[in-house]
Every structure is written in C-alpha cells, then in structure tokens.
Scaffold this active site. Structure first.
Site, PDB file in Angstrom:
ATOM      1  N   ALA A 232      32.929  41.340  41.263  1.00 10.46           N
ATOM      2  CA  ALA A 232      33.532  40.475  42.280  1.00 10.46           C
ATOM      3  C   ALA A 232      33.881  41.268  43.542  1.00 10.46           C
ATOM      4  O   ALA A 232      34.588  42.275  43.477  1.00 10.46           O
ATOM      5  CB  ALA A 232      34.780  39.810  41.715  1.00 10.46           C
TER       6      ALA A 232
ATOM      7  N   ILE B 246      24.153  39.784  42.071  1.00  9.01           N
ATOM      8  CA  ILE B 246      23.927  40.802  41.039  1.00  9.01           C
ATOM      9  C   ILE B 246      24.689  40.447  39.765  1.00  9.01           C
ATOM     10  O   ILE B 246      24.168  40.605  38.651  1.00  9.01           O
ATOM     11  CB  ILE B 246      24.336  42.204  41.533  1.00  9.01           C
TER      12      ILE B 246
ATOM     13  N   ASP C 279      34.892  33.816  38.325  1.00 10.80           N
ATOM     14  CA  ASP C 279      34.369  33.747  39.691  1.00 10.80           C
ATOM     15  C   ASP C 279      35.158  32.686  40.446  1.00 10.80           C
ATOM     16  O   ASP C 279      35.432  31.614  39.899  1.00 10.80           O
ATOM     17  CB  ASP C 279      32.878  33.392  39.679  1.00 10.80           C
TER      18      ASP C 279
ATOM     19  N   ARG D 106      16.282  51.953  54.183  1.00 12.18           N
ATOM     20  CA  ARG D 106      17.002  51.621  52.959  1.00 12.18           C
ATOM     21  C   ARG D 106      16.095  51.857  51.753  1.00 12.18           C
ATOM     22  O   ARG D 106      14.865  51.799  51.857  1.00 12.18           O
ATOM     23  CB  ARG D 106      17.452  50.143  52.968  1.00 12.18           C
TER      24      ARG D 106
ATOM     25  N   LYS E 259      35.288  49.044  49.984  1.00 14.51           N
ATOM     26  CA  LYS E 259      34.675  49.442  48.713  1.00 14.51           C
ATOM     27  C   LYS E 259      35.037  50.890  48.363  1.00 14.51           C
ATOM     28  O   LYS E 259      35.249  51.224  47.187  1.00 14.51           O
ATOM     29  CB  LYS E 259      33.157  49.277  48.780  1.00 14.51           C
TER      30      LYS E 259
ATOM     31  N   THR F 169      28.857  50.738  45.842  1.00 16.44           N
ATOM     32  CA  THR F 169      27.707  50.671  46.740  1.00 16.44           C
ATOM     33  C   THR F 169      27.421  52.032  47.352  1.00 16.44           C
ATOM     34  O   THR F 169      28.330  52.868  47.511  1.00 16.44           O
ATOM     35  CB  THR F 169      27.974  49.663  47.882  1.00 16.44           C
ATOM     36  N   ASP F 170      26.168  52.257  47.734  1.00 13.38           N
ATOM     37  CA  ASP F 170      25.828  53.504  48.418  1.00 13.38           C
ATOM     38  C   ASP F 170      26.451  53.589  49.804  1.00 13.38           C
ATOM     39  O   ASP F 170      26.560  54.677  50.388  1.00 13.38           O
ATOM     40  CB  ASP F 170      24.307  53.671  48.509  1.00 13.38           C
ATOM     41  N   GLU F 171      26.905  52.455  50.329  1.00 15.27           N
ATOM     42  CA  GLU F 171      27.463  52.452  51.681  1.00 15.27           C
ATOM     43  C   GLU F 171      28.775  53.219  51.797  1.00 15.27           C
ATOM     44  O   GLU F 171      29.210  53.549  52.904  1.00 15.27           O
ATOM     45  CB  GLU F 171      27.629  51.019  52.187  1.00 15.27           C
TER      46      GLU F 171
ATOM     47  N   TYR G 215      33.495  46.735  55.508  1.00 12.98           N
ATOM     48  CA  TYR G 215      33.098  46.449  54.127  1.00 12.98           C
ATOM     49  C   TYR G 215      33.046  47.724  53.308  1.00 12.98           C
ATOM     50  O   TYR G 215      33.640  47.826  52.225  1.00 12.98           O
ATOM     51  CB  TYR G 215      31.730  45.762  54.103  1.00 12.98           C
ATOM     52  N   ALA G 216      32.320  48.726  53.803  1.00 13.03           N
ATOM     53  CA  ALA G 216      32.177  49.980  53.074  1.00 13.03           C
ATOM     54  C   ALA G 216      33.521  50.667  52.886  1.00 13.03           C
ATOM     55  O   ALA G 216      33.771  51.295  51.852  1.00 13.03           O
ATOM     56  CB  ALA G 216      31.206  50.898  53.814  1.00 13.03           C
TER      57      ALA G 216
ATOM     58  N   GLY H 118      28.331  50.360  64.315  1.00 13.28           N
ATOM     59  CA  GLY H 118      28.403  51.235  63.143  1.00 13.28           C
ATOM     60  C   GLY H 118      27.265  51.064  62.165  1.00 13.28           C
ATOM     61  O   GLY H 118      27.441  51.290  60.965  1.00 13.28           O
TER      62      GLY H 118
ATOM     63  N   TYR I 265      17.885  43.739  63.737  1.00 10.29           N
ATOM     64  CA  TYR I 265      18.812  44.548  64.524  1.00 10.29           C
ATOM     65  C   TYR I 265      18.116  45.753  65.155  1.00 10.29           C
ATOM     66  O   TYR I 265      17.308  46.439  64.498  1.00 10.29           O
ATOM     67  CB  TYR I 265      19.944  45.059  63.645  1.00 10.29           C
TER      68      TYR I 265
END
Length: 335
Positions: A83, A17, A36, A214, A154, A126-128, A150-151, A275, A207
């Site tokens: 990042a 992105i 980066d 989504r 964030k 993120t939406d997560e 990860y979520a 999860g 999965y």
C-alpha cells in the site's frame, strides 16, 4: 506430507503490483487477506478472478484500531506491504497523501505488526529512493538520495522499517524494485499513458527529450522475486530487484507505437518535470544469489502488455474521467 502454508496479509492488494501478488499467492495455495482503501488507483476488477478466495477489507492503513482489529481477527503470519501513493507527478502537485500513506501508514503497520508477533514483514520499496545514477549501479548499501517527494516518502518508510529492525528486532525485509510494467497498470504511469493515448489517436506526451533511462521489469517477475524474498530473504536485509534491460523513454514510446501500428508523429515532447532522474540502475547480485532470474523476455512482455491493453480498452477508458483534468495540469497539453 504437505506443510501448511503461512497466512498472508497484503496491504494495497487491489493495486497494480499488489494484485499480481495476490493472484499469484492464491494460485500458489496461500490463504490471503487483503487490505485496500480502494483509492483512485485501487480496483477490485484486478481481483475478480480470485475474489471469492480471499478475505477483503476496505480499510485505510493509517487507522491503527482498524488495522489492529483485522490482525487480531485474521492472525496472519506474514505481512506483504504494498500500500502506497506511488506516482511522482502527483507528489509534485500535493505531497500530503504521500506523507499520510507512505510514512504514517507504514508506521502504523510496523507498530501494530510488532505487537502481534508477525513472523515476517515484507516491505515493498522502490529504486527511486537511491536517486539517479549516471554510470554504474546502486547496491543495497548505497546511500539514499531521493529526488522527488514520492521517493522521499518511500525513503522515509524504509528508514522506519530499518529502525524497527534495529530497535525491536522486527523481522522485516525490504524489496527495492525497478520500474514495473504489465497488465492492469493504472493509466497515469508512463507505459499505460502511451497505450491509452495512442489507442485514442491522441498525442503521446514525453517529458523533455525522452532520454531518461529505466530498467523495465515485468510485474510477474517482480512478484516472483518478492515471493523468493518472503521465503528465503534474511530478516533485516534489503534486496534490489530489476530487469537487465535498460531503455530510454523515447525508445519505449516508439516500441509501443510500432506494436499498435501508430505513427511516431503522435509523440509530443512536453516540458520536463522538476527533479526528473535521468537514469536508474540496480545491482541485483544479492537476489540472484537466492536463485532469482527474470523469466519474461522484454519484447514478448511488451507485446503481451499491448495486446492486453487493446482487449481491456474499456477498463483503461473508464479511468479517463479522473485523468483528463490531471493530464491537462501535469502535461499542460490541453488534452
């Protein structure tokens, strides 16, 4: 008389992105500096067309002195912070890099930016961070309830940004986006995994039963929203960004196989990950109030993405040496 555009500093500008944002920024006439660290998911090939038009620093955002030196030299007006370590499956295997980059790296950027009087800090989330929602949609005021490491990192980064807004009047905005797709996406994410596997006539791992839902947003539409928030978003505010199109994972897989003229027998259902959120959905009324609407038709966007993948198969294939051991661990398919 044309007004001088603000100078942008983009972290993670060689990522999926972030690179789209950099390409658009250059096309819009912004002066751009990119930071980066070129981890496994970063690639300067994404910036090849505009490489000479940006200042580039191979630097890790967790190094305070290096970030301070870059800000002092480049003197950006706005920081767009992309990042991050972003892949859920990898966070389930090792959370360490996610804590380092997503939490510590964001803290370093905030601390350095506020001391150098940045005019605006655009934090890409993120939406997560909201977790799953079975019915309805999350608004920007919904509580955060991340379901994976990860979520969680964030969400922690979001809290750091929000605390800086409250404590220091830090001029930040937060953008929470739904799942992105499009050209140059690293083939560990759902859609490019399907593309790469199918193009090699290999089994496509899905999965569970593929019933996770989504709202897929083309990366160009996501970046358009970020530019709008950068220009018109109020400091201290959060903006959800999502496509109106909801699709089950199995439907996405079948669409891609159809576009590639590949049989659905390539689909292989594998054990679901821990999860795994069943459904994401964002209320985007707030950013629509700024005038944003997605421009890319989903079906057309998918067709374009499939064509891009077939034309750039060599780029996708280059990633295989890094992906084969990882796929075997994550999907437990042996290939």
């Amino acid at each position: 008389m044309r007004h001088k555009l603000p100078k942008l500093l983009v972290t993670g500008g060689a990522g999926f992105i972030g690179s789209e944002f950099v390409r658009q920024a250059v096309g819009r006439g912004f002066p751009v500096t990119v930071i980066d660290n070129l981890s496994y998911a970063g690639d300067l090939a994404r910036l090849k067309a505009i490489r000479k038009q940006v200042s580039f620093y191979k630097t890790d955002i967790t190094h305070p002195q290096k970030i301070k030196d870059i800000l002092k030299k480049e003197r950006p007006d706005i920081i767009a912070h992309f990042a991050a370590e972003t892949h859920v499956d990898r966070s389930l295997l090792d959370i360490g890099p996610f804590i380092k980059t997503n939490i510590h790296g964001t803290a370093v950027l905030i601390d350095t930016a506020r001391k150098t009087h940045i005019k605006k800090f655009v934090h890409i989330s993120t939406d997560e961070v909201y977790g799953e929602i079975i019915k309805g949609s999350f608004s920007e005021s919904s509580p955060l309830s991340p379901s994976n490491p990860y979520a969680a990192t964030k969400a922690a980064a979001d809290f750091l940004v929000q605390s800086a807004i409250k404590a220091y009047a830090f001029p930040a905005v937060i953008v929470r986006s739904s799942n992105n797709y499009g050209p140059w996406q690293y083939p560990e994410k759902f859609i490019p995994v399907i593309l790469l596997k199918a193009l090699q006539n290999q089994k496509v791992p899905i999965y569970g039963e593929g019933t996770q839902v989504r709202r897929w947003l083309h990366v160009s539409d996501c970046v358009n929203a970020i530019f709008l928030v950068m220009a018109k978003g109020r400091p201290g505010e959060i903006y959800n960004v999502a496509s109106p199109v909801s699709q089950k994972n199995i439907e996405i897989a079948k669409t891609i196989l159809r576009l590639l003229n590949k049989p659905e027998t390539l689909i292989q259902f594998v054990k679901d990950r821990p999860g795994h959120d069943r459904r994401y959905s964002l209320n985007c009324r707030k950013i629509r109030g700024l005038g944003w609407r997605p421009q890319k038709n989903f079906n057309k966007g998918m067709e374009e993405t499939v064509r891009w993948a077939t034309r750039h198969f060599d780029w996708l294939e280059q990633k295989l040496k890094f992906l084969q051991p990882y796929w075997k661990t994550v999907y437990n398919t042996g290939r």
